[in-house]
Every structure is written in structure tokens, then in C-alpha cells.
Design an enzyme around this catalytic site. Structure first.
Site, mmCIF file in Angstrom:
data_model
loop_
_atom_site.group_PDB
_atom_site.id
_atom_site.type_symbol
_atom_site.label_atom_id
_atom_site.label_comp_id
_atom_site.label_asym_id
_atom_site.label_seq_id
_atom_site.Cartn_x
_atom_site.Cartn_y
_atom_site.Cartn_z
ATOM 1 C CE LYS A 9 44.002 52.041 -47.418
ATOM 2 N NZ LYS A 9 42.733 51.571 -48.001
ATOM 3 C CE LYS A 35 34.569 49.928 -48.719
ATOM 4 N NZ LYS A 35 35.434 48.831 -49.127
ATOM 5 C CG HIS A 83 16.649 29.778 -45.854
ATOM 6 N ND1 HIS A 83 15.801 28.687 -45.795
ATOM 7 C CD2 HIS A 83 17.159 29.786 -47.118
ATOM 8 C CE1 HIS A 83 15.819 28.051 -46.955
ATOM 9 N NE2 HIS A 83 16.634 28.708 -47.771
ATOM 10 C CD1 TRP A 140 43.228 54.131 -35.014
ATOM 11 C CD2 TRP A 140 43.626 52.188 -33.977
ATOM 12 N NE1 TRP A 140 42.116 53.348 -35.144
ATOM 13 C CE2 TRP A 140 42.331 52.156 -34.529
ATOM 14 C CE3 TRP A 140 44.082 51.068 -33.278
ATOM 15 C CZ2 TRP A 140 41.481 51.057 -34.408
ATOM 16 C CZ3 TRP A 140 43.241 49.972 -33.153
ATOM 17 C CH2 TRP A 140 41.961 49.976 -33.712
HETATM 18 C C1 F6R Z 1 37.514 48.067 -45.926
HETATM 19 C C2 F6R Z 1 38.923 47.911 -45.692
HETATM 20 C C3 F6R Z 1 39.394 46.800 -44.829
HETATM 21 C C4 F6R Z 1 40.622 46.132 -45.448
HETATM 22 C C5 F6R Z 1 41.199 45.085 -44.497
HETATM 23 C C6 F6R Z 1 42.397 44.382 -45.105
HETATM 24 O O1 F6R Z 1 37.249 49.103 -46.800
HETATM 25 O O2 F6R Z 1 39.710 48.666 -46.195
HETATM 26 O O3 F6R Z 1 38.388 45.879 -44.605
HETATM 27 O O4 F6R Z 1 40.265 45.568 -46.670
HETATM 28 O O5 F6R Z 1 41.585 45.691 -43.293
HETATM 29 O O6 F6R Z 1 43.409 45.291 -45.413
HETATM 30 P P1 F6R Z 1 44.607 44.889 -46.343
HETATM 31 O O7 F6R Z 1 44.063 44.660 -47.717
HETATM 32 O O8 F6R Z 1 45.540 46.056 -46.294
HETATM 33 O O9 F6R Z 1 45.216 43.639 -45.782
#
Ligand code: F6R
Length: 614
Positions: free
Chosen positions: A609, A488, A507, A75
Site C-alpha cells: 500500500k 484496477k 495506430h 515485504w
Molecule cells: C493503485 C495504487 C498505486 C498508488 C501509488 C501511489 O491502486 O494504489 O498505484 O496510487 O503507489 O501511492 P500514493 O498515492 O500513496 O503516493
């Protein structure tokens, strides 16, 4: 963010590595590569784009069959997503191939120094500096593991590194600091990877590496040391889920599968955490009750969806415990010099347990002597290991990048924590706690009921497939639900979507309302002060300005009917628990709409993720 895998054993390493990379695709990436060792040389293939591009490259230029290999999905951070910047990186003397997750903060200085001594760089990455340093060490005769330790001692920042040496066809080495790495322990074969899903097909036995450790791996042996070379303590564990949990099981997307897994996931999160009389038992919370009674402030820190779960938790925790509860976006937390004392309880929510912003926030909190409780879905991840106590959410692996069951189970775990604190501190009577707990325990079938009635939501996704903008309104705990519904849609359908507290609309944001714009409204159950009636007025306000109102209200709520262009009925639950049922239709709306638009729902653009960089 970045998937890493390494393999040593009797199988064809290339195939094991590619299969592992596919299982980690969900982490998010924009290039991929593989390296194997054979005939005293490194063989590397790497390509920008999806793993399919790498497959094509491998078809035209195959890699030899050999039992040692490493692979990486990148990434991009330093240097764009090109073939040349993809990992593995090979030292210019051809000795080592190295893959990396994280950011090497002092790479510019190292690069300058290496270039000064005649080293030629082939990429713009920070990673290559580590590859070059390692190449120099082994060429000078240093043992591979010691060479890795020496390199690690020179690096600043966050890194997981895995490397192979052209001269050592039976061995790989890996290291970690502030970035995840697990070792998969097989019979006559071993693995290293960013997460267990990469090797779950082959073994469920794993070792979680600690901070600042180096692992030396052959097919028969695993040796772990710290960066100085002293033997190190490790944490073996057995993965409780199997391959089927990491597969789509007939669904088009992991996200859709995970939405449908929510009744089970919430039930598993609640399982074993309350007694038949409705009292709470959180055995894993190794913080003395005495200390919990002394807490005078709670701060919840988290990112993204987990932050929204924290916003829901605030309402419940304050209501049940009467302790002031702040919710803070983790990346902002330590920079505002928050007021933390020994009597502050910091609660951190993280599905992955590896989110760098959240990790840094809890480190800051612990430095200030606060107690930290992690609510986490990933066994043995860094955040729970660095916290004083952990409540695992037991949702099973969440692979779709957009969090769904992660959110619901975080909310459920926060309810457990809130009720437990109320029990310990005596701010609610036992029968009151039991009543809420029994209602909470009864929610999984109600979530299922919502899942069984999603046809109108699917129809709405078709109706609004070409829509450019969608609004979400809620009040009280419906407000974070609205925020989550909007997030989402943004992340997987790339739509302009906003969530607002319904009362705030007048507002400013009401100016966004134009003829035909879909506005989702989460209506609280009737009966709590004037909350319900206020929301009904808010629906009228937007409808009067031409909005198409999609109203989520509890069954039997006839008062909202006249103002709903579409009415989606929710099962009856009390106000504080409503997010468990109200979020589900919004998740499905986004999933269906993104599917209709032909987007990759599980791996939305630009997203990862597990966000392991700050
Ligand atoms: C949105 C999403 C992200 C995570 C965020 C925190 O769908 O998945 O906003 O919620 O990056 O990730 P964690 O829970 O793994 O710390």
C-alpha cells in the site's frame, strides 16, 4: 510496505503487537514476526507467509506474557520471504531484537566489516547489519538510545528501526530517516508504529517523528532527539477518525467499503473550501497570492493511480488557468533533468504521503527552488511535511491496496486547486468559477446514484470472470479514467488490461481487438466540439472487429445506444468533472471480478500500500 509496531505498557505486548500487525496487513507483506522481552532474554517467533502462519507457530510455541514487544510484517527486498529473513533480527550476542522498514544502502559494506570482526549473520537481509551493530554497542555498555543514534549515523538509505534490549524490559527505542514512524501516546502505555491504524484501538493521540530522529519510549515517557543526541522538535496530533473507519463494517473487502465511501469522501474533501457565493477559500495554502500569480508552469508528479488523477487534473487546470501543466511519473522526474525555475509550481499527489519516488521528486523540485503543493490523505506524513503547502483530501484511511476513494478525492482536490488558481489569477470570472464549484459540490449524490445502479456491472464481472484480456478506451479526461480502470483490473484480478486514448487505437492497439473481447468505452458528455462523435466512431471501429462493447455514457445519450452491447448510464455532469462518476463502475468491475476469481482483493500479490522504497 513493511508494517512496524512496538509496545510498552501494562497490556500483554504480544496481543497488542499482533492486533497492530493485522491492522497494517493492508500495507502488503510476505512474512511476519514478533519479539518480546522477558526474564532477561529475547523471545522471537517469525514465519514466512501470512500472519496466520505466525499464529500457528505461536500456538505450538507460545510467547510469555510481558508488557514489551515489537512486531513486523516484511515485504521482501534483500533476501527472499523466508522464516530466516523475516524480522525481528537478533544480534548474534542475543542482546537486541530489531525490526526495520526501508533499505540500508551500505549494508554490504557493513556486513563485510562485521563478518571480518567475527560476527555471524543468520539472514540475507540488509536489516541484520543494523541489528548486529546495535548489539555490539549495547554489549559495550552504551545506553540503548545512544547506541541507536550511533548506529543510525553509520547507516545510509531509508530506514525506520525499532529495537528492544534483553537487558531493558521496560524500554524500546526507534529511529527514522525517509521512512514513516508515528508514536502513539497512551495513559501509562506508549506505542510506535508505521501508521496510526496499528494503535487507533488504544489511543488517538500521536506524535509524528521528524526526519533523522530517535525516540526513547517507556510506558511513562517519550524522549525524542536528533541523531546527534540534541532534543528534537516533534509534531503532536490527534487522529480525527476512529476504529470503525479502520474496520470493514460488514463489507467483504476494504476495497468495496472504500468504493461505497466515495460520496462521503468527496464531500469531506470539498467541505469548508468554498464560500456560499461559490468562491474558493483554501486557507491552508500558505503561499502568497502574489507568488501564485507569478507561476508560469505547473508540474504534477505522482505514481500509479495518483498519476492518473494528475492526468485528469491537467485538463482541468490548463482549461481554467491557462497555465501549461505537465504530468510526470514521479520515479522518472528527477532523472530527466526537468526544467524547473522559481516560477514553477510542483503539485504532488499522494494518498499515503510516504511514496518514496514522489518524495524524492519533490525534494529535487525544492532544491531547484520550485514551490511544492502536496495533495495528500495522510495527516503529517513525510510528503506534506516536506512541501510548502498541503491540501488534505479527508478521505479517511484507505486500507485496500488498490486505491479508490484516494483517486476520487485526489481528483476533487485538484479541481479545487485549479479553480483557486483561476480565481487568484483572474483567468475565469467569479460567476464561472461559482458555476463549476456548485456543480462540483453537487457531485457526491451523483456518485451515490452510480453506486446504487451497479447491478449491470456486477453481472458483467460474472459474464467475463474467465476473460484473459480487457480493453478500456477514453478520450480527454476519459483517457485517464480508462487507464485507471485497466490498472484496477491488473492489480487485483491479474488480468491483461490496457487503457488507450480511443483515437490512438487505429495506430496499433486495434490489432488486439478480437472476437468477443470486452472493451469498456468512456463516452464524454455531448456538446463539447466533436469529442463525443469521435468516440462514437471509435466504438464502431472496435465493434466492427468483434469487440463486446460496454459503453459508459451520460443519461439521455441515445446516439451511442446502437453500438453498445451493454450501456451503463452515468449522471449528467460537465466533461471535466465526468471522472468523478465514470471511474466508479470500473472500480467495481475489478473488485467483483477479483472476488469471483477468489483472489485477496485487499492485498493483491506483490503489491504494497505504501511504497517507501524507490
Ligand atoms: C493503485 C495504487 C498505486 C498508488 C501509488 C501511489 O491502486 O494504489 O498505484 O496510487 O503507489 O501511492 P500514493 O498515492 O500513496 O503516493
Amino acid at each position: 510496505m513493511c508494517g512496524i509496531i512496538g509496545y510498552v505498557g501494562p497490556r500483554v505486548a504480544r496481543d497488542v503487537v499482533l492486533a497492530g500487525l493485522r491492522r497494517m496487513e493492508y500495507r502488503g507483506y510476505d512474512s511476519a514476526g514478533v519479539a518480546v522481552v522477558s526474564g532477561g532474554a529475547l523471545h522471537v517467533r517469525k514465519k514466512a507467509g501470512k500472519i496466520a502462519n505466525l499464529d500457528t507457530a505461536l500456538e505450538s510455541d507460545p510467547l510469555p506474557d510481558t508488557g514489551i514487544g515489537i512486531g513486523h510484517t516484511r515485504w521482501a527486498t534483500h533476501g527472499g520471504p523466508t522464516d530466516g529473513n523475516a524480522h525481528p533480527h537478533v544480534s548474534c550476542n542475543g542482546r537486541v531484537a530489531l525490526i526495520h522498514n526501508g533499505i540500508i544502502e551500505n549494508f554490504a559494506q557493513l556486513r563485510e566489516e562485521l563478518q571480518g570482526s567475527g560476527i555471524t549473520f543468520a539472514s540475507q537481509t540488509d536489516t541484520e547489519a543494523a541489528a548486529q551493530l546495535l548489539g555490539l554497542e549495547v554489549a559495550a555498555g552504551t545506553d540503548l538510545a545512544e547506541a541507536m543514534r550511533r548506529v543510525c549515523r553509520r547507516l545510509e538509505g531509508a530506514f525506520t528501526l525499532v529495537a528492544v534490549d534483553a537487558a531493558e524490559p521496560d524500554r524500546l527505542v526507534a529511529a527514522r530517516r525517509n521512512s514513516p514512524l508515528v508514536v502513539g501516546v497512551g495513559e501509562g502505555e506508549n506505542f510506535v508504529a508505521s501508521d496510526v491504524s496499528a494503535f487507533i484501538e488504544f489511543t488517538r493521540f500521536a506524535i509524528e517523528l521528524g526526519q533523522d530522529q530517535v525516540v526513547d519510549v517507556t510506558a511513562e515517557a517519550i524522549t525524542v532527539t536528533d541523531f546527534a543526541g540534541a532534543p528534537a522538535q516533534t509534531h503532536p496530533f490527534e487522529v480525527t477518525w476512529d476504529l470503525s473507519a479502520a474496520e470493514k463494517s460488514g463489507y467483504d473487502w476494504f476495497m468495496r467499503k472504500e468504493i461505497y465511501e466515495q460520496p462521503r469522501a468527496v464531500a469531506d474533501t470539498l467541505l469548508g473550501r468554498f464560500n456560499p457565493d461559490g468562491s474558493l477559500k483554501l486557507d491552508e495554502l500558505h503561499i502568497p497570492e502574489e507568488e501564485l500569480r507569478g507561476i508560469d508552469k505547473i508540474i504534477i508528479v505522482a505514481c500509479g493511480t495518483a498519476y492518473y488523477a494528475g492526468l485528469v487534473a491537467k485538463y482541468a487546470i490548463e482549461h481554467w488557468t491557462r497555465i501549461a501543466c505537465e504530468v510526470e511519473i514521479a520515479s522518472e522526474f528527477r532523472y530527466r533533468d526537468p526544467i524547473i525555475t522559481r516560477t514553477t509550481l510542483v503539485v504532488t499527489l499522494s494518498q499515503s504521503g510516504e511514496t518514496a519516488d514522489t518524495l524524492m521528486a519533490i525534494r529535487h523540485a525544492r532544491e531547484q527552488h520550485a514551490k511544492v503543493i502536496a495533495i495528500c490523505n495522510t495527516n503529517g506524513a513525510t510528503i506534506p511535511r516536506e512541501s510548502d503547502a498541503v491540501i488534505y483530501t479527508h478521505a479517511g484511511p484507505e486500507i485496500g491496496v488498490a486505491s479508490t476513494k484516494g483517486f476520487l478525492t485526489q481528483v476533487a482536490a485538484c479541481y479545487l486547486l485549479g479553480l483557486y488558481l483561476a480565481q487568484v489569477r483572474g483567468t475565469k470570472f467569479g460567476d464561472e468559477i461559482a458555476a463549476v464549484m456548485n456543480e462540483l459540490a453537487a457531485t457526491p449524490p451523483l456518485i451515490q446514484q452510480v453506486l446504487d445502479s451497479l447491478d449491470p456491472i456486477i453481472a458483467l464481472a460474472h459474464q467475463f470472470a474467465e476473460q484473459r484480456s480487457v480493453l478500456f478506451l477514453g478520450r480527454h479526461v476519459g483517457y485517464p479514467v480508462a487507464l485507471e480502470g485497466a490498472l484496477k483490473l491488473k492489480e487485483i484480478a491479474y488480468l491483461h488490461a490496457e487503457g488507450f486514448p480511443a483515437g490512438e487505437l487505429k495506430h496499433g492497439p486495434i490489432a488486439l481487438v478480437e472476437e468477443g473481447i470486452p472493451v469498456f468505452v468512456v463516452v464524454p458528455p455531448q456538446g463539447r466540439d466533436q469529442l463525443h462523435d469521435k468516440v462514437v466512431s471509435n466504438i464502431q471501429e472496435v465493434r466492427a472487429r468483434g469487440a463486446f462493447t460496454i459503453v459508459l455514457a451520460e443519461e439521455g445519450d441515445t446516439e451511442v445506444e446502437p453500438y453498445a452491447d451493454v450501456l451503463f448510464t452515468l449522471p449528467r455532469v460537465s466533461t471535466l468533472l465526468q471522472p468523478l462518476v465514470a471511474t466508479v463502475p470500473l472500480q467495481m468491475f475489478a473488485c467483483e471480478l477479483a472476488t469471483l476469481k477468489g483472489y485477496d482483493v485487499d492485498q493483491p500479490r506483490n503489491l504494497a500500500k505504501s511504497v517507501t522504497v524507490e
